[in-house]
Design a protein around this motif. Structure first.
Motif, mmCIF file in Angstrom:
data_model
loop_
_atom_site.group_PDB
_atom_site.id
_atom_site.type_symbol
_atom_site.label_atom_id
_atom_site.label_comp_id
_atom_site.label_asym_id
_atom_site.label_seq_id
_atom_site.Cartn_x
_atom_site.Cartn_y
_atom_site.Cartn_z
ATOM 1 N N GLU A 65 -71.294 -21.195 22.319
ATOM 2 C CA GLU A 65 -70.710 -21.983 21.215
ATOM 3 C C GLU A 65 -71.005 -23.468 21.385
ATOM 4 O O GLU A 65 -71.243 -24.169 20.402
ATOM 5 C CB GLU A 65 -69.194 -21.766 21.136
ATOM 6 C CG GLU A 65 -68.751 -20.430 20.576
ATOM 7 C CD GLU A 65 -68.958 -19.282 21.544
ATOM 8 O OE1 GLU A 65 -69.091 -19.528 22.772
ATOM 9 O OE2 GLU A 65 -69.009 -18.116 21.089
ATOM 10 N N ASP A 66 -70.964 -23.932 22.641
ATOM 11 C CA ASP A 66 -71.255 -25.348 22.903
ATOM 12 C C ASP A 66 -72.673 -25.700 22.464
ATOM 13 O O ASP A 66 -72.906 -26.757 21.866
ATOM 14 C CB ASP A 66 -71.099 -25.662 24.404
ATOM 15 C CG ASP A 66 -69.652 -25.699 24.862
ATOM 16 O OD1 ASP A 66 -68.767 -25.876 24.005
ATOM 17 O OD2 ASP A 66 -69.404 -25.546 26.075
ATOM 18 N N TRP B 59 -72.944 -25.579 18.548
ATOM 19 C CA TRP B 59 -72.263 -26.750 17.976
ATOM 20 C C TRP B 59 -73.068 -28.025 18.219
ATOM 21 O O TRP B 59 -73.199 -28.882 17.349
ATOM 22 C CB TRP B 59 -70.866 -26.858 18.591
ATOM 23 C CG TRP B 59 -70.049 -28.025 18.147
ATOM 24 C CD1 TRP B 59 -69.752 -29.145 18.871
ATOM 25 C CD2 TRP B 59 -69.392 -28.197 16.876
ATOM 26 N NE1 TRP B 59 -68.961 -29.995 18.147
ATOM 27 C CE2 TRP B 59 -68.722 -29.433 16.919
ATOM 28 C CE3 TRP B 59 -69.287 -27.414 15.731
ATOM 29 C CZ2 TRP B 59 -67.978 -29.917 15.852
ATOM 30 C CZ3 TRP B 59 -68.551 -27.904 14.657
ATOM 31 C CH2 TRP B 59 -67.904 -29.138 14.729
ATOM 32 N N LEU C 122 -72.938 -33.225 18.998
ATOM 33 C CA LEU C 122 -71.789 -33.537 19.846
ATOM 34 C C LEU C 122 -71.792 -32.661 21.096
ATOM 35 O O LEU C 122 -71.848 -31.443 21.016
ATOM 36 C CB LEU C 122 -70.485 -33.343 19.076
ATOM 37 C CG LEU C 122 -70.224 -34.361 17.961
ATOM 38 C CD1 LEU C 122 -69.057 -33.906 17.089
ATOM 39 C CD2 LEU C 122 -69.943 -35.738 18.548
ATOM 40 N N LYS C 123 -71.723 -33.317 22.257
ATOM 41 C CA LYS C 123 -71.726 -32.617 23.532
ATOM 42 C C LYS C 123 -70.307 -32.117 23.836
ATOM 43 O O LYS C 123 -69.345 -32.614 23.250
ATOM 44 C CB LYS C 123 -72.196 -33.570 24.633
ATOM 45 C CG LYS C 123 -73.644 -34.012 24.437
ATOM 46 C CD LYS C 123 -74.147 -34.794 25.632
ATOM 47 C CE LYS C 123 -74.168 -36.273 25.329
ATOM 48 N NZ LYS C 123 -74.775 -37.077 26.377
ATOM 49 N N PRO C 124 -70.181 -31.155 24.774
ATOM 50 C CA PRO C 124 -68.837 -30.638 25.078
ATOM 51 C C PRO C 124 -67.847 -31.730 25.490
ATOM 52 O O PRO C 124 -66.654 -31.595 25.265
ATOM 53 C CB PRO C 124 -69.096 -29.670 26.238
ATOM 54 C CG PRO C 124 -70.511 -29.246 26.075
ATOM 55 C CD PRO C 124 -71.232 -30.422 25.507
ATOM 56 N N ASN C 125 -68.320 -32.822 26.074
ATOM 57 C CA ASN C 125 -67.386 -33.879 26.489
ATOM 58 C C ASN C 125 -66.994 -34.813 25.335
ATOM 59 O O ASN C 125 -66.318 -35.812 25.537
ATOM 60 C CB ASN C 125 -67.962 -34.686 27.661
ATOM 61 C CG ASN C 125 -69.190 -35.501 27.267
ATOM 62 O OD1 ASN C 125 -69.625 -35.481 26.109
ATOM 63 N ND2 ASN C 125 -69.762 -36.205 28.212
ATOM 64 N N GLY C 126 -67.458 -34.496 24.117
ATOM 65 C CA GLY C 126 -67.053 -35.286 22.963
ATOM 66 C C GLY C 126 -67.984 -36.444 22.662
ATOM 67 O O GLY C 126 -67.848 -37.110 21.633
ATOM 68 N N ASP C 127 -68.933 -36.707 23.581
ATOM 69 C CA ASP C 127 -69.890 -37.793 23.358
ATOM 70 C C ASP C 127 -70.985 -37.309 22.408
ATOM 71 O O ASP C 127 -71.230 -36.116 22.282
ATOM 72 C CB ASP C 127 -70.497 -38.198 24.710
ATOM 73 C CG ASP C 127 -71.233 -39.523 24.637
ATOM 74 O OD1 ASP C 127 -71.201 -40.155 23.573
ATOM 75 O OD2 ASP C 127 -71.822 -39.921 25.659
ATOM 76 N N ASP C 128 -71.631 -38.264 21.742
ATOM 77 C CA ASP C 128 -72.714 -37.881 20.834
ATOM 78 C C ASP C 128 -74.062 -38.037 21.528
ATOM 79 O O ASP C 128 -74.221 -38.845 22.428
ATOM 80 C CB ASP C 128 -72.665 -38.712 19.544
ATOM 81 C CG ASP C 128 -72.847 -40.187 19.817
ATOM 82 O OD1 ASP C 128 -72.244 -40.675 20.790
ATOM 83 O OD2 ASP C 128 -73.592 -40.851 19.087
ATOM 84 N N VAL C 129 -75.022 -37.246 21.072
ATOM 85 C CA VAL C 129 -76.348 -37.223 21.688
ATOM 86 C C VAL C 129 -77.090 -38.516 21.372
ATOM 87 O O VAL C 129 -76.818 -39.180 20.373
ATOM 88 C CB VAL C 129 -77.143 -36.013 21.184
ATOM 89 C CG1 VAL C 129 -77.495 -36.158 19.722
ATOM 90 C CG2 VAL C 129 -78.401 -35.788 22.001
ATOM 91 N N GLN C 130 -78.031 -38.874 22.254
ATOM 92 C CA GLN C 130 -78.798 -40.094 22.035
ATOM 93 C C GLN C 130 -80.283 -39.791 21.861
ATOM 94 O O GLN C 130 -80.713 -38.667 22.000
ATOM 95 C CB GLN C 130 -78.658 -41.010 23.259
ATOM 96 C CG GLN C 130 -77.257 -41.357 23.597
ATOM 97 C CD GLN C 130 -77.228 -42.210 24.846
ATOM 98 O OE1 GLN C 130 -78.021 -43.123 25.017
ATOM 99 N NE2 GLN C 130 -76.318 -41.901 25.737
ATOM 100 N N GLN D 130 -75.856 -28.227 15.932
ATOM 101 C CA GLN D 130 -75.396 -28.471 14.553
ATOM 102 C C GLN D 130 -74.942 -29.909 14.331
ATOM 103 O O GLN D 130 -75.115 -30.466 13.258
ATOM 104 C CB GLN D 130 -74.222 -27.538 14.219
ATOM 105 C CG GLN D 130 -74.640 -26.100 13.973
ATOM 106 C CD GLN D 130 -73.439 -25.180 13.814
ATOM 107 O OE1 GLN D 130 -72.373 -25.427 14.382
ATOM 108 N NE2 GLN D 130 -73.620 -24.114 13.060
ATOM 109 N N THR D 131 -74.316 -30.496 15.356
ATOM 110 C CA THR D 131 -73.647 -31.784 15.171
ATOM 111 C C THR D 131 -74.150 -32.913 16.070
ATOM 112 O O THR D 131 -73.877 -34.080 15.798
ATOM 113 C CB THR D 131 -72.144 -31.655 15.458
ATOM 114 O OG1 THR D 131 -72.002 -31.296 16.848
ATOM 115 C CG2 THR D 131 -71.488 -30.596 14.599
#
Lengths: 156, 298
Positions: free
Chosen positions: B240-241, B244, B250-258, B247-248
């Motif tokens: 699921e991680d 997700w 967003l990493k499991p720690n809530g940070d966004d990808v760069q 799709q978004t």
């Protein structure tokens, strides 16, 4: 007379050194505080994501987490006002060069998270999912111009 | 009587032509739609848009820094002179699967034909149909600025002989259909390995280090270890991680990808169906974990 001068200059030196260290310490404390603030928002974002992607029976919690992000987002401008470009920080100098844009980006997170809090009370998972993406995008909207790329991250 | 007959004859013809046109047009539309999906699964071919300078969609010219010099992406819009508008199906397929241009020139492997060679013919034909449907932009792109001896095109032929195995993806019968779908998507379309696998001094992929990450990714970017290693890879990410994340961003720690991954997700992977993203996740999780800490050198 000469001895007095030596003593005085030593005293002055001590003062300068202690002031400098005090300054460094306080900068470091500022940096850590900023990082805690960001981690707080990240934790809420992670919690919301965890609910949505696993379809956990906590969709009622999403609004609370969104409120948390919203409240914390209002502290960003304040927390970053002091210009610190040295030390263990990922903030780019652009934060202070383009201060208005930085504040604007934080405001974007504020409005998107408020919107999520509102949509979340409706319980429409598709709409919630779309708005979570919008909040995520506003994280990136600030990180892209103002956070150092991963290649230049500091190590703590 | 004669008049009525000829009228009926004409009417029949008109109806036939309309039917035929619809059949052909309808087929094209379906192919374009399928091709658009393939395009998304390939990450949206973002290298071909000079996003930073607000360049037009797929018109090329984006600078890409490689260890061998700088290259500029090509124009893949249907423009007849500066794009790929004149390419036949076979020319398109040859470029994608053999890395050979219409004039017989060898492409530098910065263009990931090394991955696209695994694509099925159907997907290639559909992808071309989609690319032919986007607006044609006249834009002559700059030639590569690669240092000799790497700039010698015959050298690329040598390189291919050493490091390039052409051929369509072959499913593994011992695995599930979901795994095979995921493997096809990851290897042939999403071309994950092109960035996430370290390369040797010749620019060939280190085959023993597939997906183990590198600090020297394209454009000097750091590409993380995406094998399921618990400490240095994404072993602690659930299926699921991964879905997700694709799709978004967003990493499991809530940070966004760069970096370029955020672009790949936005322009491409986010538009891929959940079932297909799941298949990719299943495939990634099945890889042998490789312990390889990828960190900036400074």
């Amino acid at each position: 007379m000469r001895q007095a001068w030596v003593k005085l200059s030593l005293l002055a030196l001590c003062l300068v050194v202690s002031l400098a260290t005090a300054q460094a310490q306080s900068d470091e404390a500022f940096l850590v505080y900023r990082q805690k603030l960001m981690q707080g928002q990240g934790a809420s974002m992670g919690a919301i994501s965890q609910i949505v992607k696993n379809k956990l029976p906590f969709s009622g919690h999403i609004a609370t987490h969104a409120h948390d992000i919203n409240r914390l987002s209002k502290l960003i401008a304040d927390a970053f006002e002091k210009k610190i470009t040295e030390g263990k920080t990922d903030a780019k100098p652009e934060v202070w060069q383009d201060w208005d844009k930085f504040v604007e980006a934080a405001k974007k997170l504020e409005s998107e998270s408020a919107k999520l809090a509102q949509i979340a009370t409706g319980g429409d998972m598709a709409a919630i999912g779309a708005q979570v993406k919008a909040v995520g995008k506003s994280c990136g909207g600030c990180h892209k111009p103002f956070r150092k790329p991963k290649e230049e991250r500091f190590k703590r | 009587m004669q008049r009525v007959e000829s009228f009926v004859f004409l009417a029949l013809h008109v109806i036939m032509i309309v039917f035929l046109a619809e059949a052909v047009w309808g087929q094209d539309l379906a192919a374009i739609e399928r091709g658009k999906y393939i395009f998304a699964a390939a990450g949206g071919c973002g290298c071909h848009t000079d996003l930073e300078n607000k360049g037009p969609f797929m018109a090329g010219g984006r600078p890409i820094q490689t260890p061998f010099g700088k290259v500029y992406s090509t124009n893949i819009t249907p423009d007849l002179k500066t794009g790929i508008g004149r390419w036949s199906t076979e020319q398109f397929i040859r470029a994608m699967t053999k890395g050979v241009g219409p004039r017989g020139q060898h492409y530098f492997p910065v263009f990931p034909y090394t991955s696209f060679t695994k694509m099925t013919r159907r997907d290639l034909v559909d992808l071309q149909a989609y690319l032919m449907s986007i607006p044609a932009i006249k834009n002559k792109t700059r030639p590569p600025e690669i240092k000799p001896p790497f700039s010698w095109r015959w050298g690329v032929a040598m390189w291919k002989w050493l490091y390039f195995t052409p051929g369509t993806f072959r499913p593994d019968a011992s695995r599930s259909s979901e795994w095979n779908r995921g493997a096809y998507l990851a290897i042939a379309l999403a071309h994950c390995g092109e960035c996430h696998t370290p390369r040797n001094v010749m620019g060939g992929l280190k085959t023993g280090m597939y997906y183990a990450g590198t600090v020297a990714g394209p454009g000097g970017e750091l590409a993380p270890n995406i094998t399921p290693d618990e400490t240095t890879g994404i072993g602690d990410w659930s299926i699921e991680d991964v879905v997700w994340f694709l799709q978004t961003g967003l990493k499991p720690n809530g940070d966004d990808v760069q970096g370029s991954m955020s672009e790949l997700i936005e322009q491409g992977y986010a538009k891929v169906s959940e079932a297909d993203l799941r298949a990719i996740a299943v495939y990634l999780r099945s890889l042998t974990p490789i312990h390889n800490k990828v960190e900036p050198s400074k």
